[in-house]
Design a protein around this motif. Sequence first.
Motif, PDB file in Angstrom:
ATOM      1  N   SER A   1       0.836  -1.208   0.000  1.00  0.00           N
ATOM      2  CA  SER A   1       0.000   0.000   0.000  1.00  0.00           C
ATOM      3  C   SER A   1       0.867   1.252   0.000  1.00  0.00           C
ATOM      4  CB  SER A   1      -0.915   0.015   1.227  1.00  0.00           C
ATOM      5  OG  SER A   1      -1.748  -1.127   1.265  1.00  0.00           O
TER       6      SER A   1
ATOM      7  N   GLU B   1       3.914   1.552  -1.215  1.00  0.00           N
ATOM      8  CA  GLU B   1       4.529   1.729  -2.540  1.00  0.00           C
ATOM      9  C   GLU B   1       3.549   2.388  -3.498  1.00  0.00           C
ATOM     10  OE1 GLU B   1       7.230  -0.332  -4.692  1.00  0.00           O
ATOM     11  OE2 GLU B   1       8.071  -1.497  -3.041  1.00  0.00           O
ATOM     12  N   TYR B   2       2.319   1.908  -3.514  1.00  0.00           N
ATOM     13  CA  TYR B   2       1.328   2.526  -4.383  1.00  0.00           C
ATOM     14  C   TYR B   2       1.142   4.005  -4.042  1.00  0.00           C
ATOM     15  CZ  TYR B   2      -0.449  -1.658  -6.808  1.00  0.00           C
ATOM     16  OH  TYR B   2      -0.594  -2.767  -7.608  1.00  0.00           O
TER      17      TYR B   2
ATOM     18  N   GLY C   1       2.703   6.736  -6.358  1.00  0.00           N
ATOM     19  CA  GLY C   1       1.515   7.153  -7.085  1.00  0.00           C
ATOM     20  C   GLY C   1       1.091   8.562  -6.738  1.00  0.00           C
TER      21      GLY C   1
ATOM     22  N   PRO D   1      -2.421   4.679  -9.701  1.00  0.00           N
ATOM     23  CA  PRO D   1      -2.149   3.273  -9.963  1.00  0.00           C
ATOM     24  C   PRO D   1      -3.379   2.504 -10.436  1.00  0.00           C
ATOM     25  CG  PRO D   1      -2.246   3.645  -7.607  1.00  0.00           C
ATOM     26  CD  PRO D   1      -2.351   5.000  -8.277  1.00  0.00           C
TER      27      PRO D   1
ATOM     28  N   VAL E   1      -5.631   1.156  -8.606  1.00  0.00           N
ATOM     29  CA  VAL E   1      -5.848   0.009  -7.729  1.00  0.00           C
ATOM     30  C   VAL E   1      -6.639   0.477  -6.513  1.00  0.00           C
ATOM     31  CG1 VAL E   1      -4.710  -1.737  -6.305  1.00  0.00           C
ATOM     32  CG2 VAL E   1      -3.695  -1.061  -8.490  1.00  0.00           C
TER      33      VAL E   1
ATOM     34  N   ALA F   1       2.342  -3.578  -6.929  1.00  0.00           N
ATOM     35  CA  ALA F   1       2.898  -2.358  -6.347  1.00  0.00           C
ATOM     36  C   ALA F   1       4.356  -2.173  -6.756  1.00  0.00           C
ATOM     37  CB  ALA F   1       2.776  -2.397  -4.826  1.00  0.00           C
TER      38      ALA F   1
ATOM     39  N   PHE G   1       4.483  -1.104 -10.389  1.00  0.00           N
ATOM     40  CA  PHE G   1       4.088   0.306 -10.485  1.00  0.00           C
ATOM     41  C   PHE G   1       5.225   1.206 -10.006  1.00  0.00           C
ATOM     42  CE2 PHE G   1       2.111   4.098  -8.593  1.00  0.00           C
ATOM     43  CZ  PHE G   1       1.480   4.610  -9.712  1.00  0.00           C
TER      44      PHE G   1
END
Length: 197
Positions: free
Chosen positions: A55, A57-58, A62, A69, A71, A104, A107
């Motif tokens: 989470s 990383e996103y 992002g 992302p 997501v 993640a 991305f």
Amino acid sequence: MTHDERAEKAFLTRYLQESRDALVWKLDGLGEREARLPMTPTGTNLLGLVKHVASMEYGYFGEVFGRDPGVPMPWLEAGAEDNADMWATAEESIDWVREFYVGAQSFGDRTIAELELDSPGIVPWWSPERRDVTLRQIIVHLIDETAHHAGHADIVRELVDGSVGLRPAVSNLPDHDAQWWAAYRARLQAVADAFGG
């Protein structure tokens, strides 16, 4: 992009990937129950640690850089219950969390590849004096965060079933049998007990 920037990106990405790998292998060989066991008074568990880092990383690769992302992460939305990103629901299997983290990482790697290290970003959840950042700062931040949680995962996995180490084939511990480790632990306990209870 200059040769120096490519080299720096490769260097930073290597350390990030090493921390990612150290974290995710802690799920290897576990069943759904063992991966979810809350092993500390605050509920720290292996599957939750991986879900949390994915989470992050996103979010950092992002929202911080205006990249969507695509997501859904309902556990991070306004009104979500506290700590919802630190555990997996019954529907979020080990395989699901692994795939979520693979996504993640992909991305994050695309963000690193497509932006310059000095590309500006804004971390809206940080204090105003700290929120203006660069991609370089965010990569270093995520190396630190991922390594931090990989350390948590190492301890939690040891509590679950005794497995330890940086990688499956590298424990980073002296090679001794259970009897040696029991005596070692007893010696440490005796030193601690000498200071009173």
